[in-house]
Structure formats: structure tokens, C-alpha cells
Design a protein around this motif. Structure first.
Motif, PDB file in Angstrom:
ATOM      1  N   GLY A 261      12.886  -5.658  -4.359  1.00 22.12           N
ATOM      2  CA  GLY A 261      11.714  -6.154  -4.758  1.00 22.12           C
ATOM      3  C   GLY A 261      10.369  -5.730  -3.914  1.00 22.12           C
ATOM      4  O   GLY A 261       8.946  -5.258  -3.770  1.00 22.12           O
ATOM      5  N   TRP A 262      10.917  -5.113  -2.563  1.00 18.78           N
ATOM      6  CA  TRP A 262      10.489  -4.846  -1.387  1.00 18.78           C
ATOM      7  C   TRP A 262      10.299  -3.430  -1.397  1.00 18.78           C
ATOM      8  O   TRP A 262      11.651  -3.859  -0.887  1.00 18.78           O
ATOM      9  CB  TRP A 262       9.849  -5.926  -0.407  1.00 18.78           C
ATOM     10  N   ILE A 263       9.734  -2.442  -0.613  1.00 12.46           N
ATOM     11  CA  ILE A 263       9.751  -1.291   0.483  1.00 12.46           C
ATOM     12  C   ILE A 263       9.135  -1.213   1.357  1.00 12.46           C
ATOM     13  O   ILE A 263       8.037  -1.149   1.412  1.00 12.46           O
ATOM     14  CB  ILE A 263       9.896   0.233  -0.229  1.00 12.46           C
ATOM     15  N   MET A 264       9.148  -1.042   2.661  1.00 16.03           N
ATOM     16  CA  MET A 264       8.683   0.018   3.769  1.00 16.03           C
ATOM     17  C   MET A 264       9.693   1.175   4.053  1.00 16.03           C
ATOM     18  O   MET A 264      10.974   0.938   4.500  1.00 16.03           O
ATOM     19  CB  MET A 264       9.200  -1.573   4.521  1.00 16.03           C
ATOM     20  N   THR A 265       8.737   1.882   4.364  1.00 16.52           N
ATOM     21  CA  THR A 265       9.444   2.950   4.934  1.00 16.52           C
ATOM     22  C   THR A 265       8.890   3.921   5.926  1.00 16.52           C
ATOM     23  O   THR A 265       7.155   4.192   6.098  1.00 16.52           O
ATOM     24  CB  THR A 265       9.365   4.233   3.786  1.00 16.52           C
ATOM     25  N   SER A 266       9.637   4.443   6.782  1.00 16.57           N
ATOM     26  CA  SER A 266       8.990   5.945   8.000  1.00 16.57           C
ATOM     27  C   SER A 266       8.136   6.715   6.426  1.00 16.57           C
ATOM     28  O   SER A 266       8.919   6.734   5.750  1.00 16.57           O
ATOM     29  CB  SER A 266       9.809   6.551   7.983  1.00 16.57           C
ATOM     30  N   PRO A 267       6.862   7.682   6.989  1.00 16.73           N
ATOM     31  CA  PRO A 267       6.130   8.231   5.697  1.00 16.73           C
ATOM     32  C   PRO A 267       6.401   9.684   5.621  1.00 16.73           C
ATOM     33  O   PRO A 267       5.810  10.241   5.919  1.00 16.73           O
ATOM     34  CB  PRO A 267       4.272   8.044   5.994  1.00 16.73           C
ATOM     35  N   VAL A 278       9.181   7.884  -9.025  1.00 16.91           N
ATOM     36  CA  VAL A 278       9.354   6.317 -10.074  1.00 16.91           C
ATOM     37  C   VAL A 278       8.760   5.098 -10.072  1.00 16.91           C
ATOM     38  O   VAL A 278       8.729   4.052 -11.052  1.00 16.91           O
ATOM     39  CB  VAL A 278      11.047   5.888  -9.501  1.00 16.91           C
ATOM     40  N   GLY A 279       7.028   5.320  -9.739  1.00 18.08           N
ATOM     41  CA  GLY A 279       6.414   5.021 -10.069  1.00 18.08           C
ATOM     42  C   GLY A 279       5.926   3.832  -9.104  1.00 18.08           C
ATOM     43  O   GLY A 279       6.128   2.925  -9.621  1.00 18.08           O
ATOM     44  N   ARG A 280       6.676   4.237  -8.194  1.00 25.49           N
ATOM     45  CA  ARG A 280       6.723   2.455  -6.882  1.00 25.49           C
ATOM     46  C   ARG A 280       5.943   2.568  -6.129  1.00 25.49           C
ATOM     47  O   ARG A 280       5.382   3.730  -5.434  1.00 25.49           O
ATOM     48  CB  ARG A 280       8.441   2.522  -6.179  1.00 25.49           C
ATOM     49  N   SER A 281       5.564   1.355  -5.035  1.00 24.86           N
ATOM     50  CA  SER A 281       4.447   1.897  -3.913  1.00 24.86           C
ATOM     51  C   SER A 281       5.647   1.090  -3.288  1.00 24.86           C
ATOM     52  O   SER A 281       6.591   0.343  -2.810  1.00 24.86           O
ATOM     53  CB  SER A 281       3.165   1.508  -4.101  1.00 24.86           C
ATOM     54  N   GLU A 300      -3.241   7.276   2.116  1.00 24.15           N
ATOM     55  CA  GLU A 300      -4.043   7.140   1.918  1.00 24.15           C
ATOM     56  C   GLU A 300      -5.557   7.471   0.814  1.00 24.15           C
ATOM     57  O   GLU A 300      -6.086   6.348   0.405  1.00 24.15           O
ATOM     58  CB  GLU A 300      -4.633   7.509   3.561  1.00 24.15           C
ATOM     59  N   HIS A 301      -5.863   8.269   0.579  1.00 21.34           N
ATOM     60  CA  HIS A 301      -6.536   9.032  -0.176  1.00 21.34           C
ATOM     61  C   HIS A 301      -6.428   8.574  -1.420  1.00 21.34           C
ATOM     62  O   HIS A 301      -6.929   8.408  -2.316  1.00 21.34           O
ATOM     63  CB  HIS A 301      -6.484  10.807   0.123  1.00 21.34           C
ATOM     64  N   ALA A 302      -4.815   9.029  -2.269  1.00 16.70           N
ATOM     65  CA  ALA A 302      -4.389   8.568  -3.572  1.00 16.70           C
ATOM     66  C   ALA A 302      -4.485   7.314  -3.979  1.00 16.70           C
ATOM     67  O   ALA A 302      -4.532   6.364  -5.037  1.00 16.70           O
ATOM     68  CB  ALA A 302      -3.052   9.684  -3.687  1.00 16.70           C
ATOM     69  N   CYS A 303      -3.706   6.195  -3.105  1.00 17.70           N
ATOM     70  CA  CYS A 303      -3.573   4.859  -3.450  1.00 17.70           C
ATOM     71  C   CYS A 303      -4.541   3.812  -2.614  1.00 17.70           C
ATOM     72  O   CYS A 303      -5.372   3.296  -3.207  1.00 17.70           O
ATOM     73  CB  CYS A 303      -1.983   4.660  -3.310  1.00 17.70           C
ATOM     74  N   SER A 304      -3.787   3.837  -1.615  1.00 19.37           N
ATOM     75  CA  SER A 304      -4.831   2.895  -0.727  1.00 19.37           C
ATOM     76  C   SER A 304      -4.114   2.810   0.988  1.00 19.37           C
ATOM     77  O   SER A 304      -3.478   2.732   1.546  1.00 19.37           O
ATOM     78  CB  SER A 304      -4.525   1.523  -1.331  1.00 19.37           C
ATOM     79  N   ALA A 305      -5.623   2.475   1.866  1.00 22.25           N
ATOM     80  CA  ALA A 305      -5.288   2.798   2.646  1.00 22.25           C
ATOM     81  C   ALA A 305      -4.868   1.545   3.848  1.00 22.25           C
ATOM     82  O   ALA A 305      -3.931   1.434   4.836  1.00 22.25           O
ATOM     83  CB  ALA A 305      -6.658   2.765   4.109  1.00 22.25           C
ATOM     84  N   GLN A 306      -4.960  -0.107   2.479  1.00 22.13           N
ATOM     85  CA  GLN A 306      -4.096  -0.870   2.868  1.00 22.13           C
ATOM     86  C   GLN A 306      -2.061  -0.464   2.725  1.00 22.13           C
ATOM     87  O   GLN A 306      -2.107  -1.603   4.093  1.00 22.13           O
ATOM     88  CB  GLN A 306      -4.130  -1.833   2.651  1.00 22.13           C
ATOM     89  N   LEU A 307      -1.385   0.334   2.730  1.00 24.67           N
ATOM     90  CA  LEU A 307      -0.121   0.647   2.668  1.00 24.67           C
ATOM     91  C   LEU A 307      -0.307   1.436   4.111  1.00 24.67           C
ATOM     92  O   LEU A 307       1.230   1.648   3.573  1.00 24.67           O
ATOM     93  CB  LEU A 307       0.110   1.894   1.143  1.00 24.67           C
ATOM     94  N   ARG A 308      -0.641   1.917   4.485  1.00 20.72           N
ATOM     95  CA  ARG A 308      -0.275   2.303   5.722  1.00 20.72           C
ATOM     96  C   ARG A 308      -0.823   1.671   6.970  1.00 20.72           C
ATOM     97  O   ARG A 308      -1.813   1.016   7.420  1.00 20.72           O
ATOM     98  CB  ARG A 308      -1.401   3.787   5.267  1.00 20.72           C
ATOM     99  N   LEU A 367       1.195  -5.343  -2.185  1.00 24.60           N
ATOM    100  CA  LEU A 367       2.162  -5.334  -2.656  1.00 24.60           C
ATOM    101  C   LEU A 367       2.690  -6.468  -4.149  1.00 24.60           C
ATOM    102  O   LEU A 367       2.632  -5.912  -4.528  1.00 24.60           O
ATOM    103  CB  LEU A 367       3.732  -5.293  -1.904  1.00 24.60           C
ATOM    104  N   ALA A 368       2.828  -7.668  -3.075  1.00 23.66           N
ATOM    105  CA  ALA A 368       2.756  -8.672  -3.432  1.00 23.66           C
ATOM    106  C   ALA A 368       1.738  -9.322  -4.579  1.00 23.66           C
ATOM    107  O   ALA A 368       2.273  -9.716  -6.058  1.00 23.66           O
ATOM    108  CB  ALA A 368       2.460 -10.191  -2.868  1.00 23.66           C
ATOM    109  N   ASN A 369       0.830  -8.555  -4.398  1.00 21.86           N
ATOM    110  CA  ASN A 369      -0.873  -8.214  -5.873  1.00 21.86           C
ATOM    111  C   ASN A 369      -0.799  -7.107  -6.495  1.00 21.86           C
ATOM    112  O   ASN A 369      -1.712  -7.566  -7.160  1.00 21.86           O
ATOM    113  CB  ASN A 369      -1.520  -8.541  -5.220  1.00 21.86           C
ATOM    114  N   GLY A 370       0.338  -6.236  -6.799  1.00 21.90           N
ATOM    115  CA  GLY A 370      -0.302  -5.048  -7.360  1.00 21.90           C
ATOM    116  C   GLY A 370      -1.056  -3.913  -6.837  1.00 21.90           C
ATOM    117  O   GLY A 370      -1.428  -3.791  -7.072  1.00 21.90           O
ATOM    118  N   ALA A 371       0.172  -3.003  -5.719  1.00 20.70           N
ATOM    119  CA  ALA A 371      -0.334  -1.974  -5.222  1.00 20.70           C
ATOM    120  C   ALA A 371      -0.369  -1.246  -5.829  1.00 20.70           C
ATOM    121  O   ALA A 371       0.434  -0.818  -7.100  1.00 20.70           O
ATOM    122  CB  ALA A 371       0.490  -1.983  -4.198  1.00 20.70           C
TER     123      ALA A 371
END
Length: 401
Positions: A261-267, A278-281, A300-308, A367-371
Motif C-alpha cells: 500500500g505504501w512505498i518509500m525508496t532510495s532514489p 507499473v504505474g506506481r509512485s 520532481e520535474h515529472a511528478c511532484s517535488a513533494q515526493l522528494r 501518496l494517501a491523497n493520490g500522488a
């Protein structure tokens, strides 16, 4: 010669396969290309080196491993004479690629980070074929460095074969594949570099506590930590949350990414691209090295700076990193790792953990609100098939001659 003709009329394709001991990405690339090849022709694969990535390559039928000192010409010559490979598939190890090519063994070289290189970085410019993965645009220094490569071809992102990933992504989208809202994957990546050694545990000392605390507050019940954290490492388990450390084969890791349900990862770039396919974030942990800083730009550029999640400025600034980058990857990575180690001091540690925790919680909120899906990172994920096709084309041509 068609793939069917290759199967029917030829012996197995003999390959030396090797990845660099820097993170897990090179093993992921090897896995994807070898699977694409194995679906078309019988393989006989000998693994070379790749100690860190061997768990990722489990189940691929690599039953024989060799270790060789690429700087020792006699060792490399003896390896090639003993195994008589048709070609070598080498990911991100320029010294080994050059040494093998010099023996007369054709080398297909895979470079997943061409945007990283400068005049100070070694490149195997004379290999049989140099497959560069296209993702971030090349800055001027990298463009000049890549201009030295003689047999260069650009390929799309290299992930497991597009057909199986497409099916998995469709299942994930339409049925959520039984996605478990209480399960999180915390992917720490390689945790060291060949430039700094494996003894330094500063990164996990600064990142594990805030990451696990943030996941616990988000309602996560179970965390699987992937990467090469020692299986017996002592990690915090906030509240009633259970934490498991696991070193995964490639298929198992991808399955976890689909189910969690949740993913955190080194970049790390390979993981980001596999998530995209696979369409995940995911929420990005702070970077461990130079390439991960630049990979964060992609999200950051393609998706959201908030995920970084970036390091506080007391630890690292982008201006410093860019200055170090001009002196080459090794120079930059050494300084990045030194600054991370210094952040474990009493003076900085509490500040760093507090700021990292805040950034991770912001990412989890998104992520919880549709990243936005990482699928925005690339339009084509057929790089493994492209590299496999290049290999088979050369093998077929050599057989005809």
C-alpha cells in the motif's frame, strides 16, 4: 535469422554477465536483459563479480560464478580462454568492459546513467556496442563525455519485459492486486559505494528512524525493508508495527512493489523506472550518492517535488553537489558520503531527523491523497527487449560468418 531459427539451429548463447558493486541497479538491468534473451534463445550464463547483486539474480539459472581482477590482463585472458563466451553483457563496469573487449570478447555495455559522466569518468569507448539508457537530458559535460563513445546506441528505460509488466500494471490498476494498505516497502538500495566502503552505517542511522516513524503514523502495520541491510540488523519498530529485513530476488521485489500500500525508496534509477513501468509512485528517501541526487530531479520535474526528500542544507546543498560533480563521480560521491557521516554528530543529528521526518510525512500525505504516477517519467519501457535484440543480431551475424 529469426529467433525460432536461433533456437532450432544453434547451441546455447554463451554469455559472461557482470554488474558493478554499486547499489542494486546493475543487477536489476542484468536480470531484465537476461530474461528478455531467455524468452527467445537458450542461454548459458556465467556471472562475473556482481557480489552485491547476486540475490537479485536468483532464479535466472546462473549456476557458475567467477571473480576476476579486471586490472590483471592474464586473469582476464584466462577467464575468456576457459569459458569461450560468445559475448559479454556488462552493466556500469567500464574497467571490466574494456579488459574483456581487449581480449577479443565482444562486449555489449549497458550504461544506465549517461547523464552523470564528465571528462574525469572512465568510459569503455571501444566496446562492440554501447547501449545508453535515455532518461534525463545530458548536461554539456556528459554530452562531451558520451561523444567519445564509438559504437553508441540509445535505448529506452531497461525494466523487466514490457508484456509482463503491462499485465501486472493492468491488474494493479483494475483490481489493486489485493494491495495491502497495512503493508509498506522501505527500499534502502545498496547502502554503500566502491569509493567509500561498506563499513559506514551513517545513512541508515539518519534515515531508518524517521522513515519507520512516519510510516507508523500513517497507519502502516508491517514494513518490509529491502536492500542490503544486514538481516540481523537491529531496527526500531514503532508501536505495534512489525519490521522485516529481506534481500529479494528481482521477481519477488517487483511483486512487493505491486502489493504494498505504501512505498518509500532510495532514489535509485532502476527502482524508479520499475515503479514507473507499473504505474506506481513512492516517497523518495534522501539520496545516498550523486546519481540519486539527479534521479530525484526526474521525479520532481515529472511528478511532484513533494515526493522528494532532500537533506537539510546543514548537510548538503545542491550548489556544493553541482560543484563536486564537475570533478567526476568518485570525487562527488566521496564528499556526499562524508557529509552524511558528519550529520550523525550530536550537533546535527536531531535537526536532520526532525527535518527528514517532516518531508517524509508530506510525501506520505500526497501518496494517501493520490500522488502522480511515476509513469510520467518515460513513454517507452522497452529497453530490455532492445538490448536483447542487439545481442541476438550480433550473435546471428557471427554465426553466419
Amino acid at each position: 535469422m529469426s529467433d525460432h531459427q536461433v533456437r532450432a539451429d544453434s547451441r546455447p548463447l554463451r554469455i559472461l554477465a557482470s554488474g558493478v558493486n554499486f547499489g542494486w541497479g546493475s543487477a536489476g538491468k542484468l536480470s531484465s536483459v537476461l530474461r528478455a534473451l531467455g524468452s527467445r534463445v537458450e542461454l548459458e550464463v556465467t556471472g562475473v563479480g556482481t557480489e552485491l547483486g547476486r540475490p537479485v539474480l536468483a532464479g535466472l539459472g546462473i549456476t557458475r560464478w567467477r571473480t576476476v581482477d579486471a586490472s590483471d590482463t592474464a586473469q582476464v585472458d584466462a577467464l575468456v580462454a576457459e569459458l569461450a563466451p560468445d559475448l559479454a553483457l556488462v552493466v556500469l563496469d567500464p574497467e571490466l568492459a574494456t579488459a574483456l573487449q581487449n581480449t577479443g570478447c565482444p562486449v555489449i555495455y549497458v550504461d544506465s546513467l549517461p547523464f552523470l559522466w564528465t571528462e574525469h569518468d572512465p568510459l569503455p569507448v571501444d566496446v562492440e556496442l554501447y547501449c545508453a539508457q535515455r532518461t534525463l537530458p545530458l548536461p554539456p559535460a556528459a554530452e562531451a563525455a558520451m561523444g567519445r563513445v564509438k559504437n553508441l546506441t540509445w535505448v529506452p528505460p531497461i525494466v523487466p519485459d514490457s508484456a509482463s509488466l503491462s499485465r501486472a500494471a493492468l491488474r494493479a490498476e483494475t483490481t489493486a492486486v489485493g494491495r495491502d494498505a497495512g503493508l509498506a516497502v522501505l527500499n534502502l538500495g545498496g547502502l554503500h559505494s566502491p569509493f567509500t566502503g561498506s563499513a559506514d552505517d551513517s545513512y541508515q542511522r539518519l534515515v531508518l528512524e524517521p522513515a519507520l516513524d512516519a510510516l507508523s503514523r500513517a497507519g502502516v502495520e508491517r514494513v518490509v525493508i529491502t536492500g542490503n541491510l544486514a538481516p540481523d540488523a537491529v531496527v526500531p519498530s514503532p508501536g505495534s508495527m512489525t519490521v522485516e529485513i529481506r534481500r529479494c530476488a528481482h521477481d519477488e521485489f517487483l511483486d512487493l512493489l505491486l502489493r504494498a500500500g505504501w512505498i518509500m525508496t532510495s532514489p535509485g534509477l532502476t527502482t524508479l523506472l520499475e515503479l514507473a513501468a507499473v504505474g506506481r509512485s513512492a516517497v523518495l528517501l534522501p539520496p545516498q550518492n550523486l546519481s540519486q541526487v539527479l534521479n530525484g530531479d526526474l521525479v520532481e520535474h515529472a511528478c511532484s517535488a513533494q515526493l522528494r526528500t532532500s537533506w537539510p542544507t546543514q548537510v548538503l546543498t545542491r550548489a556544493s553537489i553541482d560543484t563536486w560533480h564537475r570533478e567526476g563521480e568518485e570525487y562527488a560521491v566521496e564528499r556526499i558520503r562524508w557529509r552524511i557521516a558528519a550529520a550523525c554528530s550530536k550537533r546535527l543529528r536531531d535537526v536532520v531527523i526532525r527535518e527528514v521526518t517532516t518531508d517524509l510525512e508530506k510525501g506520505l500525505d500526497l501518496l494517501a491523497n493520490g500522488a502522480p504516477s511515476f509513469a510520467r517519467i518515460a513513454q517507452d519501457f522497452g529497453g530490455a527487449e532492445r538490448v536483447a535484440a542487439e545481442i541476438l543480431s550480433r550473435w546471428s551475424a557471427a554465426a553466419v560468418v
